[in-house]
Write a protein that holds these residues in place. Structure first.
Motif, PDB file in Angstrom:
ATOM      1  N   GLU A  79      -2.623  -0.743  -5.958  1.00 22.58           N
ATOM      2  CA  GLU A  79      -4.051  -0.690  -6.294  1.00 22.58           C
ATOM      3  C   GLU A  79      -4.724  -2.033  -6.052  1.00 22.58           C
ATOM      4  O   GLU A  79      -5.867  -2.090  -5.582  1.00 22.58           O
ATOM      5  CB  GLU A  79      -4.214  -0.233  -7.742  1.00 22.58           C
ATOM      6  CG  GLU A  79      -3.812   1.239  -7.940  1.00 22.58           C
ATOM      7  CD  GLU A  79      -3.888   1.688  -9.385  1.00 22.58           C
ATOM      8  OE1 GLU A  79      -4.063   0.813 -10.278  1.00 22.58           O
ATOM      9  OE2 GLU A  79      -3.762   2.898  -9.626  1.00 22.58           O
ATOM     10  N   ARG A  80      -4.032  -3.136  -6.350  1.00 22.85           N
ATOM     11  CA  ARG A  80      -4.605  -4.466  -6.106  1.00 22.85           C
ATOM     12  C   ARG A  80      -4.721  -4.738  -4.607  1.00 22.85           C
ATOM     13  O   ARG A  80      -5.703  -5.330  -4.146  1.00 22.85           O
ATOM     14  CB  ARG A  80      -3.760  -5.535  -6.789  1.00 22.85           C
ATOM     15  CG  ARG A  80      -3.982  -5.600  -8.291  1.00 22.85           C
ATOM     16  CD  ARG A  80      -3.352  -6.817  -8.942  1.00 22.85           C
ATOM     17  NE  ARG A  80      -1.921  -6.619  -9.157  1.00 22.85           N
ATOM     18  CZ  ARG A  80      -0.980  -7.403  -8.692  1.00 22.85           C
ATOM     19  NH1 ARG A  80      -1.288  -8.433  -7.921  1.00 22.85           N
ATOM     20  NH2 ARG A  80       0.290  -7.173  -8.958  1.00 22.85           N
ATOM     21  N   ALA A  99      -4.093   4.277  -2.625  1.00 22.70           N
ATOM     22  CA  ALA A  99      -3.749   3.185  -1.709  1.00 22.70           C
ATOM     23  C   ALA A  99      -3.218   3.701  -0.381  1.00 22.70           C
ATOM     24  O   ALA A  99      -3.196   2.971   0.613  1.00 22.70           O
ATOM     25  CB  ALA A  99      -2.727   2.255  -2.353  1.00 22.70           C
ATOM     26  N   TYR A 108       3.315   1.693  -1.937  1.00 20.65           N
ATOM     27  CA  TYR A 108       3.898   1.772  -3.276  1.00 20.65           C
ATOM     28  C   TYR A 108       5.388   1.421  -3.233  1.00 20.65           C
ATOM     29  O   TYR A 108       6.236   2.127  -3.787  1.00 20.65           O
ATOM     30  CB  TYR A 108       3.697   3.162  -3.891  1.00 20.65           C
ATOM     31  CG  TYR A 108       2.246   3.539  -4.109  1.00 20.65           C
ATOM     32  CD1 TYR A 108       1.625   3.335  -5.345  1.00 20.65           C
ATOM     33  CD2 TYR A 108       1.481   4.116  -3.099  1.00 20.65           C
ATOM     34  CE1 TYR A 108       0.297   3.688  -5.558  1.00 20.65           C
ATOM     35  CE2 TYR A 108       0.152   4.453  -3.283  1.00 20.65           C
ATOM     36  CZ  TYR A 108      -0.438   4.236  -4.515  1.00 20.65           C
ATOM     37  OH  TYR A 108      -1.753   4.584  -4.720  1.00 20.65           O
ATOM     38  N   ILE A 111       2.729   0.696  -8.541  1.00 17.49           N
ATOM     39  CA  ILE A 111       1.385   1.280  -8.572  1.00 17.49           C
ATOM     40  C   ILE A 111       0.329   0.190  -8.733  1.00 17.49           C
ATOM     41  O   ILE A 111      -0.698   0.183  -8.046  1.00 17.49           O
ATOM     42  CB  ILE A 111       1.285   2.320  -9.709  1.00 17.49           C
ATOM     43  CG1 ILE A 111       2.172   3.529  -9.389  1.00 17.49           C
ATOM     44  CG2 ILE A 111      -0.167   2.751  -9.923  1.00 17.49           C
ATOM     45  CD1 ILE A 111       2.338   4.493 -10.542  1.00 17.49           C
ATOM     46  N   ASP A 112       0.592  -0.763  -9.624  1.00 20.19           N
ATOM     47  CA  ASP A 112      -0.359  -1.858  -9.843  1.00 20.19           C
ATOM     48  C   ASP A 112      -0.539  -2.692  -8.577  1.00 20.19           C
ATOM     49  O   ASP A 112      -1.670  -3.026  -8.190  1.00 20.19           O
ATOM     50  CB  ASP A 112       0.140  -2.733 -10.987  1.00 20.19           C
ATOM     51  CG  ASP A 112      -0.797  -3.906 -11.260  1.00 20.19           C
ATOM     52  OD1 ASP A 112      -1.950  -3.658 -11.662  1.00 20.19           O
ATOM     53  OD2 ASP A 112      -0.376  -5.058 -11.066  1.00 20.19           O
ATOM     54  N   ARG A 117       0.821  -1.217   0.000  1.00 20.78           N
ATOM     55  CA  ARG A 117       0.000   0.000   0.000  1.00 20.78           C
ATOM     56  C   ARG A 117       0.861   1.276   0.000  1.00 20.78           C
ATOM     57  O   ARG A 117       0.380   2.349  -0.364  1.00 20.78           O
ATOM     58  CB  ARG A 117      -0.933  -0.005   1.213  1.00 20.78           C
ATOM     59  CG  ARG A 117      -2.027  -1.072   1.174  1.00 20.78           C
ATOM     60  CD  ARG A 117      -3.280  -0.599   0.446  1.00 20.78           C
ATOM     61  NE  ARG A 117      -3.896   0.519   1.112  1.00 20.78           N
ATOM     62  CZ  ARG A 117      -4.779   0.441   2.104  1.00 20.78           C
ATOM     63  NH1 ARG A 117      -5.116  -0.754   2.585  1.00 20.78           N
ATOM     64  NH2 ARG A 117      -5.315   1.512   2.633  1.00 20.78           N
TER      65      ARG A 117
END
Length: 293
Positions: A284-285, A198, A174, A280-281, A172
């Motif tokens: 977000e997940r 996030a 990043y 970033i991905d 979270r």
């Protein structure tokens, strides 16, 4: 939208039994105000004294620039005589910092001026502990230490703002893949939650360290630090008893670091861009899954 920052517990003194049961075993941060009350360093380590004993040494300086993907993670921005740098941070604000400097190695008499807190735990590592210096307003970017040691971080001659996050918030925050630092495009003091959603709701802790305060940071804790005055700190490191954590430390220091350096040397900006996109991905997940739980 906000971060959820609670104050770090503060005590004047603490027994070994209390420390182990309530902070070391549960891996909970703590500020100890008077852990240094018997240290000669508490009065002795002034800027003038340090200049006198190591002022002629040339030291690497680091600034707040975003990491260059073509350079090692600890690449310096400039160099300066230590004494000139001390004059600078006493005279004016600057974002220049000294990172991982060992004045004790050059002046071993400093070894007599501090004590590892062996009354609280064992496993201390460094004969020559690292010292960290910063000008007013300088910032240590958000990261966790690659060796996953417990840290006793004592501050001198000024104030420092500290924000900590448990390792479980790694995704979270990043976290950059194959590294130990976070995406450098946000300001943890004032994050843009629309751009970095996030971060919203992450739970952390904060404290304002003053002269002589010691911060206990358990293994793996993410930390961000801002020098509110030109000042300095010393970090004493100790192993966690967990063999799993020791194995992860060894992996970080050897396989992960070597792989990351090879990829940076060969692919540079393309590799760094891929890592930032993946950070970033993953963030977000993790947010979508409500992690950590």
């Amino acid at each position: 939208m906000s971060l959820k920052l609670a104050p770090i517990d503060i005590v004047d003194r603490i027994t070994k039994e209390d420390f182990i049961a309530n902070y070391l075993n549960p891996r909970k941060p703590l500020v100890i105000r008077k852990a240094t009350e018997t240290w000669p360093a508490l009065q002795k380590w002034t800027f003038d004294y340090l200049k006198e004993i190591v002022g002629d040494k040339t030291v690497p300086l680091y600034d707040s620039s975003k990491a260059d993907p073509s350079k090692p993670i600890n690449a310096a921005a400039a160099e300066m005589k230590f004494g000139d740098y001390i004059d600078l941070i006493q005279r004016e604000p600057t974002d220049l910092r000294i990172f991982l400097f060992d004045p004790i190695k050059y002046a071993p008499q400093l070894l007599d001026d501090y004590r590892s807190p062996t009354d609280l735990m064992g496993g201390f590592l460094d004969k020559y502990p690292n010292m960290f210096f910063g000008g007013k307003g300088s910032v240590t970017f958000l990261h966790f230490d690659i060796d996953l040691a417990h840290i006793f971080h004592t501050h001198f001659n000024g104030r420092k703002h500290v924000i900590l996050f448990d390792y479980k918030w790694k995704e979270r925050l990043y976290c950059i893949p194959f590294a130990t630092y976070a995406l450098e495009d946000y300001d943890i003091e004032n994050p843009d939650f629309k751009k970095f959603p996030a971060l919203n709701g992450i739970e952390g802790q904060e404290a304002f360290l003053e002269h002589g305060d010691t911060l206990f940071m358990p293994t793996g804790y993410w930390h961000w630090m801002k020098y509110l005055d030109g000042s300095f700190s010393i970090s004493l490191r100790a192993w966690d008893k967990s063999w799993a954590i020791k194995a992860k430390s060894l992996y970080n220091l050897t396989i992960q670091r070597k792989f990351d350096n090879v990829m940076k040397n060969n692919f540079r900006q393309k590799y760094m861009g891929w890592k930032e996109e993946l950070a970033i991905d993953r963030a977000e997940r993790a947010l979508a899954k409500g992690m950590p739980k």
